[in-house]
Design a protein around this motif. Structure first.
Motif, short mmCIF file in Angstrom:
data_model
loop_
_atom_site.label_atom_id
_atom_site.label_comp_id
_atom_site.label_asym_id
_atom_site.label_seq_id
_atom_site.Cartn_x
_atom_site.Cartn_y
_atom_site.Cartn_z
N SER A 249 -32.70 49.54 33.55
CA SER A 249 -33.15 49.51 32.06
C SER A 249 -32.31 48.69 31.27
CB SER A 249 -33.17 50.74 31.54
OG SER A 249 -31.81 51.62 31.71
N ASP A 250 -30.98 48.39 31.77
CA ASP A 250 -30.17 47.70 30.98
C ASP A 250 -29.99 46.08 31.40
OD1 ASP A 250 -29.53 49.86 29.65
OD2 ASP A 250 -27.58 50.24 30.65
N VAL A 251 -30.78 45.75 32.42
CA VAL A 251 -31.01 44.40 33.04
C VAL A 251 -31.29 43.26 31.74
CG1 VAL A 251 -32.11 42.86 34.41
CG2 VAL A 251 -31.35 45.00 35.19
N ARG A 252 -30.38 42.28 31.79
CA ARG A 252 -30.83 41.22 30.96
C ARG A 252 -30.91 40.14 31.68
NH1 ARG A 252 -26.85 41.52 25.56
NH2 ARG A 252 -27.32 43.64 24.89
N PRO A 253 -31.64 38.92 31.36
CA PRO A 253 -31.96 37.62 32.25
C PRO A 253 -30.69 37.00 32.92
CG PRO A 253 -33.47 37.73 30.45
CD PRO A 253 -32.39 38.90 30.14
N GLY A 254 -30.57 36.83 33.98
CA GLY A 254 -29.24 36.44 34.56
C GLY A 254 -28.21 37.39 35.38
N ASP A 255 -28.84 38.63 35.19
CA ASP A 255 -27.66 39.77 35.55
C ASP A 255 -28.08 39.92 37.31
OD1 ASP A 255 -26.89 40.43 33.10
OD2 ASP A 255 -27.87 42.29 33.07
N LEU A 256 -26.73 40.42 37.59
CA LEU A 256 -26.74 40.81 39.08
C LEU A 256 -27.11 42.41 38.95
CD1 LEU A 256 -25.94 41.02 42.27
CD2 LEU A 256 -23.66 41.73 41.28
N PHE A 257 -28.19 42.90 39.57
CA PHE A 257 -28.47 44.11 39.67
C PHE A 257 -27.85 44.97 40.77
CE2 PHE A 257 -31.82 47.73 40.94
CZ PHE A 257 -31.39 48.51 40.00
N ALA A 258 -26.89 46.19 40.50
CA ALA A 258 -26.39 46.89 41.60
C ALA A 258 -27.18 48.02 41.88
CB ALA A 258 -24.97 47.25 41.04
N ALA A 259 -28.02 47.96 43.01
CA ALA A 259 -28.85 49.06 43.32
C ALA A 259 -28.12 50.02 44.37
CB ALA A 259 -30.11 48.64 43.93
N LEU A 260 -27.50 51.12 43.81
CA LEU A 260 -26.57 51.68 44.33
C LEU A 260 -27.20 53.15 44.64
CD1 LEU A 260 -23.26 51.55 42.25
CD2 LEU A 260 -23.98 50.26 44.00
N PRO A 261 -26.74 53.78 45.90
CA PRO A 261 -27.23 55.14 46.46
C PRO A 261 -26.78 55.97 45.32
CG PRO A 261 -25.58 54.37 47.78
CD PRO A 261 -25.76 53.15 47.06
N GLY A 262 -27.61 57.02 45.00
CA GLY A 262 -27.21 58.07 44.41
C GLY A 262 -27.49 59.66 44.57
N SER A 263 -27.17 60.73 44.18
CA SER A 263 -27.41 61.95 44.68
C SER A 263 -28.81 62.36 44.55
CB SER A 263 -26.69 62.96 43.69
OG SER A 263 -26.63 62.75 42.23
N ARG A 264 -29.45 61.83 43.61
CA ARG A 264 -30.86 61.97 43.49
C ARG A 264 -32.02 61.10 43.63
NH1 ARG A 264 -30.37 65.50 37.64
NH2 ARG A 264 -29.01 66.80 38.24
N ALA A 265 -31.46 59.68 43.66
CA ALA A 265 -32.41 58.65 43.75
C ALA A 265 -31.52 57.62 44.13
CB ALA A 265 -33.21 58.36 42.55
N HIS A 266 -32.20 56.24 44.79
CA HIS A 266 -31.53 55.08 45.23
C HIS A 266 -31.78 54.30 44.22
CE1 HIS A 266 -30.00 51.74 47.47
NE2 HIS A 266 -29.70 52.69 48.50
N GLY A 267 -31.02 53.52 43.47
CA GLY A 267 -31.13 52.54 42.66
C GLY A 267 -32.17 51.62 43.13
N ALA A 268 -32.20 51.19 44.41
CA ALA A 268 -33.29 50.29 44.92
C ALA A 268 -34.48 50.50 44.54
CB ALA A 268 -33.07 50.26 46.50
N ASP A 269 -34.97 51.82 44.20
CA ASP A 269 -36.29 52.05 43.87
C ASP A 269 -36.66 51.77 42.40
OD1 ASP A 269 -36.46 53.83 46.13
OD2 ASP A 269 -35.62 55.61 45.35
N PHE A 270 -35.64 51.24 41.80
CA PHE A 270 -36.01 50.66 40.25
C PHE A 270 -35.75 49.18 40.45
CE2 PHE A 270 -34.08 54.67 40.13
CZ PHE A 270 -34.97 55.39 39.28
N THR A 271 -35.88 48.41 41.55
CA THR A 271 -35.83 46.99 41.80
C THR A 271 -36.77 46.16 41.02
OG1 THR A 271 -34.88 47.38 43.93
CG2 THR A 271 -35.90 45.33 43.48
#
Length: 501
Positions: free
Chosen positions: A35-57
């Motif tokens: 939700s905080d991504v801006r154009p030009g960002d690296l998105f860190a899709a990290l594993p979490g306790s409830r969900a994996h960040g990759a699910d928000f790719t």
């Protein structure tokens, strides 16, 4: 800022780079929240306790992410595997994220002197003392902590004691850009255990104390201590060049034993910096003489409590290590008040009212002991415990509060997703099992509990509203409602009559 190529980031993190044809793509920022991504960002899709960040790719790419950092499990997700951007794959992406963020934002702490303060209690107070002392020494200051973030006096709210590493490095970059030279920073055990401060260079590291807290996150007290001790580990990149350790408790002494070069402070027992001639006044102020190698310095504080003498010693020793003499810094401490830390609320009443953040057993005990030594009347305490946190401390806090109070009002703190009545029951069971207890009542509604405590106060008493301190909300069943203990106390004092709001 100069954009950094993905290939450079991959090499620096020793990460596998997928889609190397796109490796020249420039990166200008980083975040681990889609939700905080801006154009030009690296998105860190990290594993979490409830969900994996990759699910928000998909959301991250739609917002303009130009590269993804993830682990092998995240890279196997369809959205990541089919992404038309380069993917950096690392077995432990969180561990390398801080260093990558620092590289993206131009290694900002190479241009800042950062003083990091860790410990269970006192981090916020020491941080504010450091900011005041650094300013007295002519430094351009930044402050980063639980209550607030300040950049050369400009204030912004703080969501975490220590932000996630991309946010932290971006914040440091803004500070450097605005001419900040020195930063006072609280460093939580979560931040150390989760590598949030990776990529940060510390000039001074300080330890205040350790007592039971966060055992919902740490396995036990030893694990909690080891997380704090990471700030002082010389093998870590960016490790502090100088260390200050308060040795008033066994944990501080253990840490000092590991680091013989550390500057030690103590209010009891031998140390490099000690407090002499401590005197507490009836109005809650206190004075002492700071004795250190080379001489003594008189210190006066608006903040009551022996633990604030220890906090002041830690701050002065850190400032000395940072090049600001105690003689220069000490006068500023006499003017300092810290929001939600022994914060007095005065509306003309004939009894003392303080709001304090104490929300762990040792902190509650120290708070009540400090007030017991300075007021002639009764102590009336309003106390609850937070939900979804360390359950083991609830009866302990109840027992300590009951022993230190003539009247204890058990109420709600931030129940979060738990049943408030069940939390209160645990606190009350501990309180009622305490043989030295005073009177105990239970009022679940915090506003009503504060009003009842104020109404019960007599001339010369002290009313203590503990647990939430500076917080501006109360979280109930996942919803944060506006709530400020200081405002509620003022309203209760006005309703009590005979005082001026």
């Amino acid at each position: 800022m100069r954009p950094v190529d993905v290939a450079v980031l991959a090499a620096s993190a020793d990460a596998e780079l997928r889609d190397p044809a796109a490796a020249v793509r420039p990166v200008t920022g980083a975040t681990l929240r889609a939700s905080d991504v801006r154009p030009g960002d690296l998105f860190a899709a990290l594993p979490g306790s409830r969900a994996h960040g990759a699910d928000f790719t998909a959301a991250a790419l739609a917002a303009g992410a130009v590269a993804i950092l993830t682990d092998p499990a995240g890279a196997a997700r369809e959205a990541v595997a089919q992404a038309a951007v380069p993917v950096l794959v690392h077995e432990a992406p969180r561990r390398v994220l801080g260093d990558l963020a620092a590289r993206i934002y131009g290694d900002p702490t190479a241009r800042l002197d950062v003083v990091g303060v860790t410990g269970t209690s006192g981090k916020t107070t020491v941080g504010h003392m450091l900011e005041a002392g650094l300013a007295a020494g002519g430094r351009a200051t930044g402050l980063l902590g639980t209550v607030t973030t300040r950049i050369r006096g400009a204030e912004a709210p703080s969501l975490f004691t220590t932000p996630e590493s991309p946010d932290l490095q971006a914040l440091f970059a803004v500070m450097a850009e605005r001419g900040v030279t020195d930063v006072a920073m609280e460093v939580s055990s979560h931040a150390l255990a989760l590598d949030r401060v990776a990529g940060t260079r510390f000039s001074v590291a300080a330890f205040t104390n350790l007592s039971q807290d966060h055992l919902d996150f740490h396995r036990d007290m030893d694990d909690y201590f080891e997380a704090k001790a990471l700030l002082f580990d010389p093998s870590r990149q960016g490790a502090a060049r100088r260390r200050v350790v308060c040795v008033d408790d066994e944990w501080g002494r253990r840490l000092a034993d590991r680091h013989p070069d550390a500057v030690t402070v103590a209010t009891t027992g031998p140390a490099d910096w000690t407090a002499e001639s401590v005197h507490q006044d009836d109005d809650g102020t206190q004075s002492f003489v700071a004795a250190r190698p080379g001489g003594t310095v008189p210190v006066r504080l608006r903040l009551p409590g022996r633990y604030n003498v220890a906090n002041a010693l830690v701050a002065l020793a850190c400032l000395d290590a940072a090049g600001v003499p105690a003689e220069v810094a000490a006068p500023r401490l006499a003017e300092l008040a810290v929001p939600g830390r022994m914060q007095r609320v005065d509306a003309g009443q004939d009894f003392l009212v303080v709001v304090d953040y104490a929300h762990k057993p040792a902190a509650v005990g120290a708070l009540l002991a400090a007030l017991r030594g300075q007021v002639g009347g009764r102590i009336v305490t309003v106390l609850g415990c937070g939900g979804d946190r360390d359950r083991g401390k609830r009866p302990l806090m109840g027992a300590i509060a009951a022993a230190g109070s003539d009247l204890l009002v058990v109420t709600d703190d931030n129940p979060r997703t738990e049943d408030p009545a069940a939390i209160r029951r645990a606190v009350r069971e501990g309180a009622e099992a305490e043989p030295r207890r005073g009177e105990i009542v239970e009022i679940g509604d915090r506003r009503a509990a504060i009003a009842a405590a104020v109404a019960a106060a007599r001339p010369g008493d002290a009313v203590v509203v503990a647990g939430k301190g500076h917080e501006k909300g109360q979280e109930i069943d996942g919803v944060k409602h506006p709530f400020d203990d200081v405002d509620e106390v003022r309203a209760a004092l006005r309703s009590a009559g005979g005082v001026h709001g």
